[in-house]
Design an enzyme around this catalytic site. Structure first.
Site, PDB file in Angstrom:
ATOM      1  N   CYS A  93       0.825  -1.213   0.000  1.00  0.00           N
ATOM      2  CA  CYS A  93       0.000   0.000   0.000  1.00  0.00           C
ATOM      3  C   CYS A  93       0.864   1.269   0.000  1.00  0.00           C
ATOM      4  O   CYS A  93       1.492   1.587  -0.998  1.00  0.00           O
ATOM      5  CB  CYS A  93      -0.979  -0.032   1.162  1.00  0.00           C
ATOM      6  SG  CYS A  93      -2.465   0.963   0.863  1.00  0.00           S
ATOM      7  N   ARG A 127     -12.156   6.574  -2.940  1.00  0.00           N
ATOM      8  CA  ARG A 127     -11.372   5.422  -2.507  1.00  0.00           C
ATOM      9  C   ARG A 127     -11.851   4.149  -3.191  1.00  0.00           C
ATOM     10  O   ARG A 127     -13.043   3.983  -3.471  1.00  0.00           O
ATOM     11  CB  ARG A 127     -11.461   5.241  -0.982  1.00  0.00           C
ATOM     12  CG  ARG A 127     -10.907   6.413  -0.199  1.00  0.00           C
ATOM     13  CD  ARG A 127     -10.726   6.059   1.273  1.00  0.00           C
ATOM     14  NE  ARG A 127      -9.613   5.147   1.467  1.00  0.00           N
ATOM     15  CZ  ARG A 127      -8.333   5.541   1.540  1.00  0.00           C
ATOM     16  NH1 ARG A 127      -8.010   6.819   1.408  1.00  0.00           N
ATOM     17  NH2 ARG A 127      -7.377   4.657   1.738  1.00  0.00           N
ATOM     18  N   HIS A 191      -3.723  -5.989   1.339  1.00  0.00           N
ATOM     19  CA  HIS A 191      -3.387  -6.164   2.757  1.00  0.00           C
ATOM     20  C   HIS A 191      -4.508  -6.936   3.421  1.00  0.00           C
ATOM     21  O   HIS A 191      -5.254  -7.651   2.766  1.00  0.00           O
ATOM     22  CB  HIS A 191      -3.119  -4.807   3.427  1.00  0.00           C
ATOM     23  CG  HIS A 191      -4.152  -3.773   3.161  1.00  0.00           C
ATOM     24  ND1 HIS A 191      -5.359  -3.728   3.810  1.00  0.00           N
ATOM     25  CD2 HIS A 191      -4.155  -2.726   2.299  1.00  0.00           C
ATOM     26  CE1 HIS A 191      -6.062  -2.698   3.375  1.00  0.00           C
ATOM     27  NE2 HIS A 191      -5.363  -2.072   2.446  1.00  0.00           N
TER      28      HIS A 191
END
Length: 248
Positions: A93, A127, A191
């Site tokens: 990330c 997002r 993740h």
């Protein structure tokens, strides 16, 4: 065998359960009789060139990325030297973004990058959140994970992605690719953490690190482990991605 690991900025880049990746690597190494010797390297601390078998950089918010970006860029020569020497590297990330050439935040400011991965990232207005499933053709495997990022990472032409997106958004929601590969260095947005549900990738990183530690070109064959729970976790994550990944 002792594997020397550099964990970069664990006090800043640690928001996505990234420490779980380190725990998985340590446990899977120990089950084969190996030991991880982990050195935390943070701001104003030296990263010794070619002194580690594996480097790890986790994820962080824009604030934390801004705090470490200049220091990380200053460590760029040591990071390049490690990868060129055959060490393994995993960046997740925010770490993945900062190992590119630059990260352009929402204010338009450009945070300097290491330039290891051939890409640049620009913060988007929306997002990209959800489960992801990748086809990693280079390994003949799939990767399942979770993404939560506003950054749009665009690879240079000819760059090698970590995988092709089967479900989810990936690097930018458009290209159909996720992550990036340079030698034994892997960058990704996935993740959750990543390695508990993808034990093959943990073992690939360990194999590369063991080869580097032993001064060998080819990684050793690792003894198989009982990965029933890990296999089930991968299957559940993959199915969630197929059902709802890549949707705003």
């Amino acid at each position: 065998m002792i594997l020397r690991v550099a964990h970069l900025y664990p006090d800043y880049l640690n928001i996505y359960a990234d420490r779980g990746n380190m725990a998985v690597l340590a446990r899977r190494a120990a089950l084969r009789g190996h030991e991880l010797q982990v050195e935390s390297v943070s701001v104003d601390e030296e990263l010794r060139a070619v002194a580690h078998d594996l480097l790890y950089v986790g994820g962080g918010q824009d604030r934390e990325q801004a705090l470490v970006s200049a220091d990380l860029a200053a460590k760029g020569q040591a990071i390049h030297a490690a990868v060129e020497d055959g060490a393994a590297l995993l960046a997740v990330c925010g770490g993945y973004q900062l190992l590119g050439r630059a990260y352009h935040d929402r204010s338009g400011a450009a945070l300097p990058g290491v330039g290891l991965f051939p890409h640049e990232t620009t913060a988007g207005t929306r997002r990209m959140i959800g489960d992801v499933l990748l086809d990693c053709e280079w390994a003949g495997r799939t990767l399942a994970g979770f993404e939560n990022h506003a950054g749009r990472t665009r690879l240079d032409p000819g760059a090698d992605p970590l995988g092709r997106v089967l479900a989810g958004f990936g690097n930018d929601g458009e290209s159909g690719y996720e992550g990036c590969r340079v030698g034994r260095a892997l960058g990704t947005y996935l993740h959750g953490p990543l390695l508990p549900r993808n034990p093959w990738l943990a073992d690939r990183l360990l194999g590369w690190a063991l080869a580097h530690a032993a001064g060998e070109e080819e990684p050793p064959e690792l003894a198989p482990l009982a990965d029933d729970l890990e296999t089930r976790a991968h299957a559940v994550s993959a199915e969630r991605a197929r059902q709802r990944g890549g949707r705003f």
